[in-house]
Scaffold this motif. Structure first.
Motif, short mmCIF file in Angstrom:
data_model
loop_
_atom_site.label_atom_id
_atom_site.label_comp_id
_atom_site.label_asym_id
_atom_site.label_seq_id
_atom_site.Cartn_x
_atom_site.Cartn_y
_atom_site.Cartn_z
N PHE A 1 0.82 -1.21 0.00
CA PHE A 1 0.00 0.00 0.00
C PHE A 1 0.86 1.26 0.00
N THR A 2 1.54 1.54 1.10
CA THR A 2 2.21 2.83 1.24
C THR A 2 3.32 3.02 0.22
N GLY A 3 4.24 2.06 0.15
CA GLY A 3 5.36 2.19 -0.78
C GLY A 3 4.91 2.22 -2.23
N GLN A 4 3.98 1.33 -2.59
CA GLN A 4 3.53 1.26 -3.97
C GLN A 4 2.74 2.52 -4.36
N ALA A 5 1.91 3.02 -3.43
CA ALA A 5 1.12 4.22 -3.73
C ALA A 5 2.03 5.41 -4.00
N ILE A 6 3.02 5.61 -3.14
CA ILE A 6 3.92 6.76 -3.29
C ILE A 6 4.75 6.64 -4.56
N ALA A 7 5.35 5.47 -4.79
CA ALA A 7 6.18 5.28 -5.98
C ALA A 7 5.38 5.45 -7.26
N THR A 8 4.20 4.83 -7.31
CA THR A 8 3.37 4.91 -8.51
C THR A 8 2.85 6.33 -8.72
N GLY A 9 2.52 7.01 -7.62
CA GLY A 9 2.03 8.39 -7.73
C GLY A 9 3.05 9.31 -8.38
N PHE A 10 4.31 9.17 -7.98
CA PHE A 10 5.34 10.04 -8.56
C PHE A 10 5.74 9.58 -9.97
N GLU A 11 5.66 8.29 -10.25
CA GLU A 11 5.87 7.83 -11.62
C GLU A 11 4.81 8.43 -12.54
N ARG A 12 3.61 8.50 -12.05
CA ARG A 12 2.51 9.09 -12.83
C ARG A 12 2.73 10.58 -13.03
N ARG A 13 3.20 11.25 -11.98
CA ARG A 13 3.41 12.70 -12.07
C ARG A 13 4.50 13.04 -13.08
N TYR A 14 5.58 12.29 -13.09
CA TYR A 14 6.72 12.61 -13.96
C TYR A 14 6.59 11.98 -15.35
N GLY A 15 5.45 11.39 -15.65
CA GLY A 15 5.21 10.88 -17.00
C GLY A 15 5.79 9.52 -17.28
N LEU B 1 4.67 6.55 -16.26
CA LEU B 1 3.60 5.63 -16.62
C LEU B 1 3.06 5.92 -18.02
N LYS B 2 3.01 7.21 -18.37
CA LYS B 2 2.51 7.58 -19.71
C LYS B 2 3.40 6.99 -20.78
N ARG B 3 4.71 7.02 -20.56
CA ARG B 3 5.64 6.47 -21.55
C ARG B 3 5.58 4.95 -21.57
N LEU B 4 5.45 4.33 -20.39
CA LEU B 4 5.35 2.88 -20.35
C LEU B 4 4.06 2.39 -20.99
N GLY C 1 -3.54 6.51 -8.57
CA GLY C 1 -4.08 6.79 -9.89
C GLY C 1 -5.16 7.84 -9.93
N THR C 2 -5.54 8.37 -8.78
CA THR C 2 -6.61 9.38 -8.76
C THR C 2 -6.21 10.68 -8.08
N LEU C 3 -5.17 10.64 -7.23
CA LEU C 3 -4.75 11.84 -6.51
C LEU C 3 -3.45 12.38 -7.09
N ARG C 4 -3.18 13.65 -6.80
CA ARG C 4 -1.88 14.22 -7.14
C ARG C 4 -0.79 13.54 -6.32
N ALA C 5 0.43 13.55 -6.82
CA ALA C 5 1.53 12.84 -6.17
C ALA C 5 1.74 13.33 -4.75
N GLU C 6 1.69 14.65 -4.54
CA GLU C 6 1.91 15.20 -3.19
C GLU C 6 0.80 14.77 -2.25
N ALA C 7 -0.44 14.75 -2.76
CA ALA C 7 -1.56 14.30 -1.93
C ALA C 7 -1.44 12.82 -1.61
#
Length: 266
Positions: A93-107, A109-112, A179-185
């Motif tokens: 939960f915690t580690g995956q949420a944070i890592a995935t959130g910032f991967e999404r923010r920096y694009g 996931l979009k590239r993958l 996948g629904t919140l901003r990375a900082e949130a």
């Protein structure tokens, strides 16, 4: 002359200059992505603090210092199952949420998402990475617990089933948040939820220490179901903790279903 040139071209085309572009087999892509995701997790200092150091310190501290009344028997027999549940939550939960959130923010996931690796395969790789990390966590925590005098017993299959369902439940919630919140949130919310569930999820403090109404509600949380289920098996020798398994299965279906529907890749 024409024939010779044509022959040379044919030989070159059939040999050195005949590339065959295409994606690698899907299983190889998933394995490579899993290895990459696992290396990222293990190289991240903050993740190691969250997934390894904090659970280990909690296990040692509360097993050796009489801070919380854990009932009859050795404190480590009560604490070890709860800390194993905490380790699952910290990674899935915690580690995956944070890592995935910032991967999404920096694009990332979009590239993958436009690579030959299908989106479901990317999520599968992340899940396998979480499981690989959890195996290392559980092995380390088990060694520490045995050194502190832990004496578990019960059905190993029930333990594995609880851990797998707990991982699925927490992964769904973590991916939904990322996948629904901003990375900082996501960063703030994931850490806050981690602390709240650590204190109120039966990890360190038994649920029967809370008022009856609060304990009934807290018992429906995934961390409570996982920690109490593991405790029923490893401490009390229950064959199959159906209630805990049912709660975790519901959370897994709801979390993964919502993440699959609402996850935004950018």
């Amino acid at each position: 002359m024409s024939t010779g040139t044509h022959g040379a071209g044919t030989r070159a085309g059939a040999g050195t200059y005949a590339p065959a572009p295409g994606a690698a087999p899907l299983t190889r892509m998933i394995a490579a992505q899993t290895a990459f995701e696992t290396k990222l997790l293990l190289r991240n200092g903050e993740q190691l603090l969250l997934t390894v150091i904090i659970p280990s310190l909690l296990l040692v501290l509360f097993s050796t210092v009489d801070i919380v009344d854990t009932g009859a028997g050795a404190a480590v027999d009560f604490l070890a199952p709860g800390v194993l549940a905490l380790a699952v939550m910290s990674t899935a939960f915690t580690g995956q949420a944070i890592a995935t959130g910032f991967e999404r923010r920096y694009g990332v996931l979009k590239r993958l998402a436009v690579s030959p690796l299908p989106r479901w395969a990317l999520m599968t790789s992340k899940s396998f990475s979480v499981l690989a990390t959890e195996v290392l966590q559980i092995a380390l925590l088990a060694v520490i617990a045995f050194a502190l005098g832990w004496s578990p017993h019960g059905n190993p299959f029930a333990v594995v089933l609880l851990l797998v369902l707990g991982t699925a439940a927490f992964s769904g919630i973590g991916l939904l948040m990322a996948g629904t919140l901003r990375a900082e949130a996501t960063l703030a919310a994931a850490n806050l939820v981690f602390l709240l569930l650590l204190m109120g999820g039966g990890v360190i403090v038994p649920l029967d220490k809370f008022p009856d109404a609060a304990a009934s509600v807290l018992g429906l949380l995934p961390i409570s179901a996982l920690s109490e289920g593991l405790r029923d098996v490893l401490q009390h020798g229950a064959a199959m903790p159906w209630s805990a398994l049912g709660i975790l299965a519901v959370w897994a279906v709801l979390g993964l279903g919502a993440a699959g529907r609402l996850f935004r890749w950018e």
